[in-house]
Design a protein around this motif. Structure first.
Motif: not given
Length: 658
Positions: A396-402, A433-434, A437-441, A454-460
């Motif tokens: 979501x913020x590009x570390x390192x893939x955006x 997410x980084x 605040x990235x909840x809407x991502x 294919x989702x096995x978990x949610x993460x922030x």
């Protein structure tokens, strides 16, 4: 985590033990030179301070100045922040590669020394290495409006009458200034009279400022200014009432986990120490895809079979093997993809910090999925590793893939489908997410039924903190999908790799833990994966120049949080005092309750109500700046209620016996 530079020069405070830090913890200093406040009897009297420069021709609005590329150290009772200063409207960018140690045009150092409870001496030094146009350099100290709503300000030993800056706020030359409110007093003292300005800011805060330097600075000119700071006040000792609701258990908590992204030769002993002395519930490690298949036209499995396995890849696989041998559930994350699979490098988006980033090319998504699948096959067959989850780091913020939300969904579907078709049991970790605040991502993926297969978990990640609403919504999203929530990276200051001595400051350790306690209560994660259980953002002291490794406060805090029985359910719990951060868990099968309480203020009595009927006693365990999981005796439970005393600035766990 987005900070991957190797940090071989740990700051001088790295070897400081927990002993003898009680006095040294009274003044709290940010690494960039400003104060957080002073503690009086354990209660923080919040302040904001720093340097502010006005250059010739600048507008009337003066910009708050932070030290650039700060270095933070502790020398006994002295806390020292040093770095570069930038004057005027033109702002110098943060130093990039090759400029990190470049000498600034003007260097600054702010040192604060504790002298007694609520008392400190400050010493401001600047050195101009080049000719520097300057009108004035001020030191400012800001008192929050909430604590000083109708404060009385007065000059001490004034040498000029001066004029008020606004109603009842004096201005003039004096040897000191005193601000008094109904509960608090702050006083500054100078060796000689200086020009003092006192004014209200737009938000109602009371600001005191005075000049440190005036006029242009000549090459190699040094300026020094010292003053004393005194704070007094009555601490808030209101009893806290904590109400537990054992009738509505929530999501399970396995315990504290960790990240194991190897980056330094100093990592192995720290990893070994933490794996030996912590109960690691979950682990997250690196899948170095850019090293695994740097050439699209070469088969990585064939290259590995031929003995051409990159050293970085081999070390990552060996780390994953160690974790798997300990039966720790594993997440594999990709931070960097090979050049053949990415778009040209560009700047990170606004709010994502400095540096560069890139997108994964859509036309290479299938090839990337094959490469990742080959890695999973190889570690299963050769290292007996079967990861449960997979993710791309902080896209979501590009570390390192955006990635855009739509790209994130497309990646989830492509890789998830490939795994499913080729018998790889790992699932995709949604978000990663980084920060909170990235909840809407993740909204795009939440609306795509195919992706959700294919989702096995949610993460922030917990960097920079979050709001009650953000923490709560992440937990709700995971529960709606019927999958666990993982905090893929636990931490508070993402820039702490720049000034690692901060990690040993008691206030920082306690605020990081407070964030975790809030997350446990509001998000209800399955695990918080600390960044890291390596040398990077270390939980330990020592490890250099023959010094043995030893646990620091942050280590003990995580170990104490892990007293929670694995799989215990989060319980609703409320506190009537904001300074107390609570969370609670229930192991229904054994009737065990774990209650974790962080007191960020003065000592106070506490009453806990709503305890299950079968709980008759609670063991007390305490960690703070001088104690690591110290047993505090046993308290009785009567009619579902218990009483105890929460020590000032401490972490207390109340644990029932099965």
């Amino acid at each position: 985590m987005k900070r991957f530079r190797r940090f071989f020069g740990l700051a001088v405070a790295a070897g400081v033990s927990l002993a003898g830090t009680k006095l040294a913890a009274q003044i709290e200093v940010n690494p960039w030179g400003g104060l957080r406040g002073l503690r009086v009897n354990g209660e923080l009297m919040p302040l904001a301070s720093g340097l502010r420069a006005t250059a010739p021709g600048a507008t009337a609005t003066r910009e708050v100045e932070r030290l650039r590329n700060p270095q933070f150290t502790r020398q006994g009772r002295r806390q020292i922040s040093s770095g570069g200063l930038v004057f005027g409207a033109a702002r110098a960018p943060e130093a990039g590669p090759g400029r990190r140690n470049a000498r600034p045009d003007v260097a600054g150092e702010l040192a604060y020394e504790d002298t007694a409870d609520g008392d400190a001496n400050a010493d401001v030094s600047i050195v101009a290495h080049v000719a520097t146009p300057l009108t004035e350099l001020d030191y400012f100290l800001r008192l929050p409006a909430a604590d000083y709503p109708q404060a009385r300000a007065e000059l001490i030993d004034a040498t000029t009458a001066g004029l008020p800056t606004d109603a009842d706020l004096p201005r003039g030359a004096a040897k000191g200034v005193r601000v008094t409110s109904s509960r608090r007093t702050v006083e500054l003292r100078f060796a000689a009279a200086v020009d003092v300005t006192i004014a209200r800011t737009r938000d109602g805060a009371l600001e005191i400022s005075f000049p440190v330097a005036k006029g242009d600075l000549a090459p190699e000119q040094a300026v020094r200014f010292a003053f004393a700071l005194h704070a007094r006040g009555e601490p808030d000792r209101r009893p806290v009432t904590l109400v537990l609701d054992a009738r509505h258990p929530g999501s399970a908590f396995d315990g504290v986990g960790g990240n194991f992204r190897l980056q330094s030769p100093l990592d192995p002993p720290q990893v070994a120490y933490n794996l030996e002395n912590l109960r690691v519930a979950w682990a997250r490690a690196n899948l170095p895809l850019d090293r695994w298949q740097p050439d699209e036209n070469l088969d990585p499995l064939a290259e590995a079979a031929a003995g051409r396995l990159d050293a970085t890849v081999r070390h990552a696989m060996e780390m994953e093997q160690t974790l798997a041998a300990k039966k720790i559930p594993l997440v594999l994350t990709v931070w960097s993809i090979p050049a053949w699979a990415r778009t040209p490098v560009g700047p990170r988006p606004s709010g994502g910090g400095g540096g560069q980033t890139y997108h994964l090319r859509p036309d290479k998504l299938e090839a990337v999925a094959r490469s990742i699948g080959a890695y999973f096959d190889y570690i299963r067959k050769n290292y007996d590793v079967e990861p449960r989850l997979f993710s791309f780091n902080e896209t979501d913020i590009g570390y390192d893939i955006l990635a855009t939300p739509a790209e994130h969904t497309a990646q989830l579907k492509a890789i998830g489908a490939y795994f499913a078709a080729h018998g790889i049991p790992a699932k995709f970790m949604l978000g990663d997410t980084g920060d909170p605040t990235g909840i809407h991502f993740i909204d795009d993926a939440l609306g795509d039924p195919e992706a959700l297969r294919y989702v096995g978990a949610v993460s922030y990640h917990s960097w920079r903190g979050g709001t009650v609403e953000q923490f709560t919504r992440w937990g709700e999203a995971a529960r709606k999908l019927g999958v666990p929530l993982l905090i893929g990276e636990g931490g508070m200051d993402a820039d702490a790799y720049r000034y690692q001595a901060l990690l040993l400051e008691p206030w920082y350790a306690r605020l990081e833990l407070t964030e975790y306690i809030d997350i446990c209560r509001l998000s209800q994660p399955l695990s918080i994966l600390q960044w890291q259980l390596t040398e990077n953002y270390s939980l330990l002291t020592g490890g250099r120049n023959g010094e043995p490794l030893a646990p620091a406060q942050r280590f003990w805090q995580l170990k104490q949080l892990d007293l929670t029985p694995p799989g215990a359910a989060a319980l609703p719990i409320t506190s009537n005092v904001a300074a107390i951060a609570p969370c609670a868990f229930l192991d229904a099968a054994h009737g065990t309750v774990a209650i974790h309480l962080v007191n960020n203020a003065a000592q106070r009595p506490a009453t806990i109500t709503g305890l299950p009927a079968r709980v008759k006693n609670l063991r007390v365990i305490v960690t703070d700046a001088t104690r690591g999981m110290k047993a505090g005796g046993t308290i009785a439970v009567r009619d579902g209620a218990a009483q105890c005393t929460l020590d000032a600035t401490s972490f207390t766990t109340l644990l029932s016996e099965p």
